[in-house]
Design a protein around this motif. Structure first.
Motif, short mmCIF file in Angstrom:
data_model
loop_
_atom_site.label_atom_id
_atom_site.label_comp_id
_atom_site.label_asym_id
_atom_site.label_seq_id
_atom_site.Cartn_x
_atom_site.Cartn_y
_atom_site.Cartn_z
N SER A 161 2.85 20.68 -20.39
CA SER A 161 3.41 19.55 -21.16
C SER A 161 2.59 18.31 -21.38
CB SER A 161 4.74 18.91 -20.37
OG SER A 161 5.72 19.98 -20.21
N ASP A 276 0.28 26.19 -28.88
CA ASP A 276 0.63 26.29 -27.58
C ASP A 276 0.56 27.67 -26.93
OD1 ASP A 276 1.52 26.01 -25.25
OD2 ASP A 276 3.65 25.47 -25.84
N HIS A 307 -2.15 27.17 -14.38
CA HIS A 307 -1.16 27.12 -13.25
C HIS A 307 -0.25 28.31 -13.89
CE1 HIS A 307 1.42 23.54 -14.49
NE2 HIS A 307 1.60 24.41 -15.27
#
Ligand code: PLP
Length: 489
Positions: A161, A276, A307
């Protein structure tokens, strides 16, 4: 009575403060207990549940308010076990097959430990030249994986984000988008874009621009023909197309937008292309998967999340920008009290490429595992996940009335129970109940989504701890729950 001198007072305080450092014995005791807890946790992952829907225990903290003199470590660890570890989702479990898991390789935790104990300052080269070089090496690793060469740059952020936010701000500033022009500036995205991108648009002030939701094709990818037509239409009425946001691995279906075709359109109309690739991008490390991402290296900015596909614990997303100058300009700062640091600039520092100044030395949580294990086992884990996804899909096809909503491209896809004799609404309720039933006993954790009004289940196979055993368990859960629901309905 004679009062304490200032020296006496300082010494008394100093003695008290020593408790924060501890002694070799107390540190060994604390580390020993924490390590024993962690070891037990890891050893129980295989047999333990993935989700505990009972939340009452998560309130145990209220009995332990922060107090002057603390509690014993045994009490605190017991509290952690009951109130943090047990309730909710076990995101470290290989049975976590929802949202986008990763697992959390233990050597990354050792990297965090090392970073915290040494407390190296990783924001500015002057203060931590080695730390900054490590962070830059990790950026280089991700950039090279997706095919960036030359003058690229990036930043290790806390997650996808924040990385998206940094990249979108860079695009805004590179195109010199000013408030006065927002009303005629156009951004193009699509329905399956992650919601954090919409947040980034809002936070960067770009929500006042015109946003075009480009429809998806029959494979749930951005329809490039419609995108191109829409841009032409917008230009013809005097609007100013600015940015296209594509996804390389959507959260709903795990599919990759046709990035190369989108890049052609962006090049033609001189638009900023942001991709993205938080979930999918690092699959580019696999030579045989690269073709799916064709053209990604043409994007002006890209996000990848270690992650996720690099299986690190939560806390690492990477913003990459093709031309580092755009990021430097976007995150530019001046401060008198930083003059020593700026004058000693030898390599670009994270603080110059991010909103953060003082930050966690998060490069170490990625660097240490890569140093210790090498890349090979990470690649094997990715390959294993792709094969497990194919296997899961094949097994689902054998179950009566299960429809595969999208063919898996990576390791996420959507599927749905669909009884042809029932209405869409009835089938939606069945799918909702199916997920609720799976959550109730928590053996595996799956999540649902809604695609074109249809409630679907989705699986995301991306924990390094997910193996054949866990996937067979998931298949078995679906079969068992469906059978039970049919019997009970
Ligand atoms: C495609 C995509 N983009 C962005 C994000 C947000 O990343 P994070 O949760 O690390 O902030 C996610 C999270 O799942 C995602 O799947």
């Amino acid at each position: 009575m004679q009062s304490d001198s200032i020296i006496d007072k300082i010494k008394k305080l100093e003695k008290h403060v020593l408790a924060l450092e501890g002694t070799p014995t107390t540190r060994k005791m604390i580390q020993g207990k924490i390590q024993a807890y962690c070891e037990n946790f890891i050893q129980n992952l295989k047999e333990g549940i993935a989700f505990n829907a009972i939340h009452e225990d998560a309130c145990g903290f209220y009995d332990y308010p922060i107090c002057e003199n603390g509690y014993s470590l045994d009490e605190v660890l017991d509290l952690f076990d009951r109130s943090v570890d047990k309730p909710g989702l076990n995101a470290a479990s290989g049975r976590h097959l929802a949202y986008v898991p990763g697992g959390g390789v233990p050597t990354a935790a050792s990297g965090d430990y090392l970073a915290a104990i040494t407390n190296k300052y990783a924001g500015v080269f002057f203060a931590g030249p080695g730390a900054v070089r490590i962070e830059n090496q990790m950026i280089q690793f991700c950039a090279n994986a997706i095919g960036y060469t030359g003058n690229y740059g990036g930043n290790l952020a806390s997650g996808g984000s924040v990385a998206n936010l940094i990249a979108i701000a860079a695009g805004r500033d590179a195109h010199k988008i000013k408030g006065a022009n927002y009303h005629k500036t156009v951004i193009y995205g699509s329905k399956h874009m992650h919601h954090c991108v919409d947040k980034s648009i809002r936070i960067t002030g770009l929500k006042e621009c015109i946003y075009r939701d480009i429809p998806l094709d029959d494979k749930f990818r951005m329809d490039v023909g419609i995108l191109s037509k829409q841009i032409k239409t917008d230009l013809s009425v005097g609007l100013a197309p600015f940015m296209v946001i594509a996804s390389a691995g959507t959260t709903n279906c795990g599919v990759i937008d046709p990035v190369n075709e989108i890049a052609n359109v962006c090049e033609k109309f001189k638009l900023w292309l942001h991709v993205d690739a938080a979930y999918g991008g690092l699959f580019c490390l696999l030579e045989e998967e690269k073709a799916k991402f064709k053209g990604i290296e043409r994007a002006d900015s890209i996000v990848v999340d270690p992650h996720k596909a690099l299986f690190l614990p939560y806390g690492l997303g990477v913003a990459l920008v093709k031309n580092v100058e755009h990021l430097l300009k976007s995150q530019f700062y001046e401060a008198d009290y930083m003059q020593d640091a700026i004058e000693n600039r030898n390599e670009i520092s994270p603080a110059e490429l991010s909103p953060e100044l003082t930050k966690h030395f998060r490069g170490l949580r990625m660097w240490l595992p890569l140093q210790i294990h090498g890349v090979a086992p990470f690649k094997s884990a990715m390959r294993e996940k792709l094969l497990l996804t194919k296997y899961y899909c094949d097994e689902l096809r054998k179950i009566n009335n299960i429809r595969i909503v999208n063919e898996p491209e990576l390791s996420i896809f959507a599927y749905r129970y669909e009884d042809p004799s029932k209405s869409k609404k009835e089938n939606n309720s069945i799918n909702k109940r199916l997920v609720e039933e799976i959550h109730r006993d928590g053996k595996v954790f799956l999540s649902s989504t809604t695609i074109e009004g249809e409630v679907c289940l989705r699986i995301a196979i991306l924990s390094f701890r997910t193996h054949l055993f866990e996937i067979d368990l998931a298949i078995n859960e679906i079969k068992t729950k469906l059978e039970a629901m049919t019997i009970n309905s």
